[in-house]
Design an enzyme around this catalytic site. Structure first.
Site, PDB file in Angstrom:
ATOM      1  CB  ALA A 153      10.741  -0.934   5.352  1.00 38.62           C
ATOM      2  CE1 TYR A 154       8.867  -4.729  -2.047  1.00 36.22           C
ATOM      3  CE2 TYR A 154       9.352  -2.798  -3.385  1.00 36.22           C
ATOM      4  CZ  TYR A 154       9.010  -4.128  -3.287  1.00 36.22           C
ATOM      5  OH  TYR A 154       8.802  -4.869  -4.428  1.00 36.22           O
ATOM      6  CB  ALA A 155      13.919   0.851  -1.226  1.00 36.53           C
TER       7      ALA A 155
END
Length: 245
Positions: A153-155
């Protein structure tokens, strides 16, 4: 009000590790600094006090980066206190970790709201309000290359920030404003250490040829380069990770 030669920087997430180091580094280069915070007002004020103790000028301003009204008010502070704005350093972001198969979708939505919409909101304001000769410095992550599990999700959110960075650089043709992104590797900040065992920290630190974590000051040097002498670097993602990727 600022004198005619003073440059002014807004650092979002200025209460955090990289944000604080960037604010202090830019102040050392002569910038007046607006230290933005979302929830950490006390830490933002500590950053501002560190700047003023070193002989610089700083004020704090709070707001949700994904709220366009709140962030417009933060930009107003820069103009009211210092006479204008030259550099945006957008470090603010969140990093909940979980495998794709297990991540709660409400958490996913929160990551995208802060990291994608937040970047869009502050970049839009900067594109409208920065003075000629300015710089927009967004933050991505080296995980877009490292492809580490749990960072999906962060990437994904940072991949979106990179795309926005590269397109905005082209849209600001003729404005003499550079737009770049810094993509740190693992960096010794509270955001990185949260929820990690010592074994994971040690293994991560050993991934790059320098065999250590980055420091907030390492990243702040890249920010200072892009905010000042690095005028011929534009529309790029700079990987600051000790050679990890």
């Amino acid at each position: 009000m600022a004198n005619n030669t003073e440059r002014v920087a807004l650092v979002t997430g200025g209460s955090g590790g990289i944000g604080r180091a960037s604010a202090e580094r830019l102040a050392a280069d002569g910038f007046a600094v607006v230290v933005h915070y979302a929830g950490g007002r006390d830490r933002a004020e500590e950053t501002a006090k560190a700047v003023t103790r070193a002989g610089g000028r700083a004020v704090v301003a709070g707001g949700d980066v994904a709220d366009e009204t709140a962030m417009a008010a933060v930009f107003d502070v820069a103009e009211q206190e210092f006479g204008g704005l030259d550099v945006l350093v957008h470090t603010a972001g969140i990093m909940p970790l979980a495998p794709v198969a297990q991540m709660d979708l409400d958490t996913f939505d929160r990551v995208q709201r802060t990291n994608v919409r937040g970047t869009f909101v502050v970049d839009q304001l900067a594109a409208r309000r920065l003075r000629a000769g300015g710089a927009i410095i967004n933050f991505s992550t080296s995980v877009t290359r490292l492809q580490l599990p749990n960072y999906g999700a962060y990437a994904a959110s940072k991949g979106a920030a990179e795309a926005l960075t590269l397109i905005l650089a082209r849209e600001l043709r003729g404005r003499d404003i550079t737009v770049n992104a810094v993509a740190p590797g693992p960096t010794a900040t509270p955001l990185f250490f949260e929820g990690k065992s010592q074994e994971v920290i040690d293994r991560t630190a050993a991934m790059n040829p320098m065999e250590r974590l980055g420091t907030p000051e390492d990243i702040a040097e890249v920010v200072a380069f892009l905010a000042g002498p690095g005028r011929w670097v534009n529309g790029q993602v700079l990987y600051a990770n000790g050679g990890a990727a």
